[in-house]
Design a protein around this motif. Structure first.
Motif: not given
Length: 269
Positions: A138, A180-186, A188, A250, A253-254
């Motif tokens: 992630g 789309a892998q992972g998320h904001r906290d991880s 990405g 982190r 991430h975007n």
């Protein structure tokens, strides 16, 4: 965020025995990462690079030797890295690159093959081998050091420009596939290109000297940059490295699928 926010992360930086790559490796080490170095040089130069990276962080860096023209050598290096890093690198910087500047009709076929292999194909191979594990965790960062010549062309650099345009396109595809892998906290998984213009490294000193015409070095720099770079000042390797470190945060991430020029306005013209 802690200045050692990369503690527990492992980074591979290709072409990191000197120049921009070494600056990035040192910056990652300072941010807490354990760094794998790859690049050419004498035994003394390689040992010096490892020592510099160790001194910037907490130690534990290592040189991984691989001829980046050789797919098997890349596969072996990435397998060794997976064992060394307990599953694969978290951060991959494809920085290694070569150039040969002559007109298209004079370009040796062997030079074309080597430039495409080192500047472009090696990035494809390292990415295909590293990114699945990033997706599983992630978190992952791929930073490809392209060039202003991944955005605009210049004469006499056909394979170099082709390779840099290619790596920008490759990065966009990988960014879309892993967005789309992972998320904001991880954090990405992101893929970006940094596209430097003129950067102050020893390799460009002959070009500066040729334009001094008896004047100061600064005059030579301004004469050289006036041809392309409106700021009339070069970037430092450490400044490129600072951008690479930021992209690993982190909060980034975007930020993915970008080709970021650091070119003093070159591509704004």
């Amino acid at each position: 965020m802690s200045e050692t926010f990369l503690a527990g992360r492992t980074a591979l930086v290709t072409g990191s025995t000197s120049g921009i790559g070494l600056a990035i490796a040192k910056a990652f080490a300072a941010a807490g990462a354990r760094v794998a170095i790859n690049g050419l040089g004498s035994a003394e130069q390689i040992a010096s690079a490892v020592a510099e990276v160790d001194a910037a962080g907490t130690g534990g860096s290592r040189h991984f030797n691989a001829d980046l023209r050789d797919v098997t050598a890349i596969e072996t290096m990435m397998a060794d890295l997976a064992a060394w890093s307990n599953g694969g690198v978290d951060i991959l910087v494809n920085n290694a690159g070569i150039q040969h500047a002559v007109p298209l009709h004079d370009m040796p076929v062997a030079k074309w093959n080597d430039i495409i292999a080192i500047n472009l194909s090696s990035a494809f191979h390292s990415m295909r081998l590293a990114m699945p594990a990033m997706a599983q965790r992630g978190f992952g960062r791929v930073i490809n050091i392209a060039s202003v010549h991944g955005l605009v062309a210049s004469k006499d650099k056909a394979p170099y420009v082709a390779s840099k345009f290619g790596i920008v396109g490759l990065s966009k595809v990988a960014a879309l596939e892993y967005a789309a892998q992972g998320h904001r906290d991880s954090g990405g998984v992101t893929v970006n290109c940094i596209c430097p213009g003129w950067v102050e490294t020893p390799l460009i000193e002959p070009q500066i000297e040729a334009r001094r015409q008896g004047g100061s070095r600064d005059a030579g720099v301004r004469a050289l940059l006036s041809e392309k770079q409106p700021s009339l000042r070069m970037s430092l390797p450490a400044e490129i490295a600072a951008l690479a470190v930021f992209l690993c945060r982190r909060e980034a991430h975007n930020i993915t699928g970008t080709a970021m020029p650091v070119d003093g306005g070159w591509t704004a013209q």
